[in-house]
Design an enzyme around this catalytic site. Structure first.
Site, PDB file in Angstrom:
ATOM      1  CE  LYS A  33      -0.145  -0.238   5.031  1.00  0.00           C
ATOM      2  NZ  LYS A  33      -0.948  -0.656   6.164  1.00  0.00           N
ATOM      3  NE  ARG A 131      -7.028   0.733  11.879  1.00  0.00           N
ATOM      4  CZ  ARG A 131      -5.593   0.451  10.892  1.00  0.00           C
ATOM      5  NH1 ARG A 131      -4.678   1.523  11.463  1.00  0.00           N
ATOM      6  NH2 ARG A 131      -5.227  -0.565  10.269  1.00  0.00           N
ATOM      7  CG  HIS A 163      -4.054  -4.684  11.608  1.00  0.00           C
ATOM      8  ND1 HIS A 163      -3.144  -5.284  11.301  1.00  0.00           N
ATOM      9  CD2 HIS A 163      -3.815  -3.071  11.511  1.00  0.00           C
ATOM     10  CE1 HIS A 163      -2.233  -4.243  10.952  1.00  0.00           C
ATOM     11  NE2 HIS A 163      -2.751  -3.015  11.112  1.00  0.00           N
ATOM     12  NE  ARG A 219      -3.057  -8.077   7.616  1.00  0.00           N
ATOM     13  CZ  ARG A 219      -3.588  -8.696   8.797  1.00  0.00           C
ATOM     14  NH1 ARG A 219      -4.157  -9.746   8.819  1.00  0.00           N
ATOM     15  NH2 ARG A 219      -3.633  -7.751   9.732  1.00  0.00           N
ATOM     16  CE1 TYR A 263      12.337  32.074   2.539  1.00  0.00           C
ATOM     17  CE2 TYR A 263      11.617  29.926   2.673  1.00  0.00           C
ATOM     18  CZ  TYR A 263      12.006  31.145   1.814  1.00  0.00           C
ATOM     19  OH  TYR A 263      11.453  30.941   0.485  1.00  0.00           O
ATOM     20  CB  CYS A 310      13.110  26.142   2.022  1.00  0.00           C
ATOM     21  SG  CYS A 310      14.266  27.129   3.006  1.00  0.00           S
ATOM     22  CG  MET A 311       7.969  23.668  -1.142  1.00  0.00           C
ATOM     23  SD  MET A 311       6.777  24.724  -2.293  1.00  0.00           S
ATOM     24  CE  MET A 311       5.959  25.693  -0.947  1.00  0.00           C
ATOM     25  CG  ASP A 312      11.075  24.127  -3.407  1.00  0.00           C
ATOM     26  OD1 ASP A 312      10.288  23.350  -3.459  1.00  0.00           O
ATOM     27  OD2 ASP A 312      11.102  25.244  -3.395  1.00  0.00           O
TER      28      ASP A 312
END
Ligand SMILES: *Cc1c(COP(=O)(O)O)cnc(C)c1O
Length: 374
Positions: A33, A131, A163, A219, A263, A310-312
């Site tokens: 998954k 769950r 589970h 699993r 930043y 930072c973002m990148d």
């Protein structure tokens, strides 16, 4: 030339699966998954099958159909189904479906008629996780409805499953309670004549530590990718982390003493130094919470991120070491060259290796080794 990449060692995935296969002969469902826990679903699935897995597990129908579209024909179980989906598609593609309620079972039955096929169903019991899974009080009605649908030829009950809540804490009292609750759920089902060939309960932790919970099928997920869910035991179980996240320094430059870095200037250089800028940021899965803390292997040494992520991109203060543009900064990997592991990142960020590997962003190419064309 690459800029940033998540290298995935497919041989490690195969070897981990081989190591995880129960001595009892129980089969192994590799859980792929969430894009194979971030490693690339289809290549991870193929590597797991090469290592001896005979089943694949996913959450969503789209994931299951993605495996089928890749030409994978082994049994696939999909277990996260909201009401109202187009279930004739997975039924037509021979995807096993989990049912934990009578309404969902009814939808599967209707989908089987629409597809003109017998649907393969795994009935899920809640044995204490609270769950997914039918509550103890709702279990007899679910099993009874399944027995009827099976007698009508609409479905075939392939499995009964549950589970664990706490299998990563071996010895926790909930574990024995869940195993006995699972036994009771099986007995109730048998009372309605439902005795499927696959009873399955064990995630990675139980696969590694609880042979009595292996039943017919285990699993494992995270351990397939080389991490133990039980803190500090990855090496003990001989697992090998499959993913290495790394990037090339895009710029290394001298900065004067007292320079504020990134930043908000949350980091200041103590003296004149070299600042290396690495093109990975929070959009790529480097948590902003790792600002001024995240470990990185660069120039042969373990270092820390300097200033905000930072973002990148993020920066590293490398002192007077001869780090240059193009040098490789390793964020995490198996640890062979002194680099941090996903467990190290998880400890730092108060989370688990699962979250570290699954949140590597889509922008980072997954490079599979050996290449998929084998
Ligand atoms: C994700 C998942 C697994 C695998 O769990 P790991 O702890 O990664 O081994 C097994 N079963 C179910 C139902 C899951 O959702």
């Amino acid at each position: 030339m690459w800029q940033a990449e998540a290298r995935v060692d497919l041989a490690a995935i195969s070897d981990n699966v081989t190591r995880l296969k129960p001595a009892s002969g129980a089969e192994l469902m590799a859980v792929v998954k969430a894009d194979g826990y971030g490693h690339g679903m289809v290549p991870a699935a193929r590597a797991a099958l090469a290592g001896g897995a005979t089943w694949l597990g996913v959450c969503t129908i789209e994931e299951a159909l993605g495996l089928r579209a890749a030409g994978i024909t082994v049994p696939v179980l999909a277990w996260l189904l909201a009401p109202g989906l187009e279930l004739h598609r997975p039924v037509a593609a021979d995807v096993d479906l989990s049912a934990a309620s009578v309404p969902l079972l009814d939808e599967i039955t209707a989908a089987a008629r629409q597809a003109g096929k017998t649907a393969r169903v795994h009935l899920k019991a809640d044995t204490g996780l609270t769950r997914g899974g039918a509550a103890v009080a709702d279990w007899p009605a679910l099993v009874e409805a399944a027995a009827k649908a099976q007698a009508d030829g609409a479905i075939e009950v392939i499995g009964i499953w549950s589970h664990f809540a706490y299998a990563d804490a071996p010895g926790h009292p909930t574990i024995a309670r869940q195993i006995s609750g699972f036994g009771e759920a099986l007995d109730v089902a048998a009372g309605f004549g439902v005795r499927p060939p696959y009873r399955h309960l064990a995630n990675s932790a139980a696969t590694l530590t609880l042979p009595q919970a292996h039943f017919d099928l285990v699993r494992p997920g995270i351990s397939v990718y080389g991490y133990s869910p039980i803190p500090g035991t990855t090496a003990e179980y001989g697992l090998r982390p499959a993913m290495t996240l790394r990037a090339r320094v895009m710029l290394a430059k001298r900065a004067p003493a007292g320079a504020g870095v990134s930043y908000g200037h949350t980091y200041h250089t103590e003296r004149e130094t070299t600042v290396a800028v690495v093109p990975l940021g929070y959009a790529d899965g480097i948590s902003r919470a790792a600002s001024n803390a995240g470990p990185v292997q660069l120039g042969g040494k373990r270092r820390r991120i300097a200033g905000r992520v930072c973002m990148d991109q993020f920066a590293v203060d490398v002192g007077d070491d001869p780090v240059r543009a193009g040098d490789v900064a390793t964020v995490f990997g198996p640890g062979d060259d002194g680099e941090p592991t996903a467990d190290d990142w998880a400890d730092l960020l108060d989370t688990i290796s699962y979250e570290i590997v699954t949140r590597v962003g889509q922008r980072v190419p997954r490079v599979h080794e050996p290449s998929e064309e084998r």
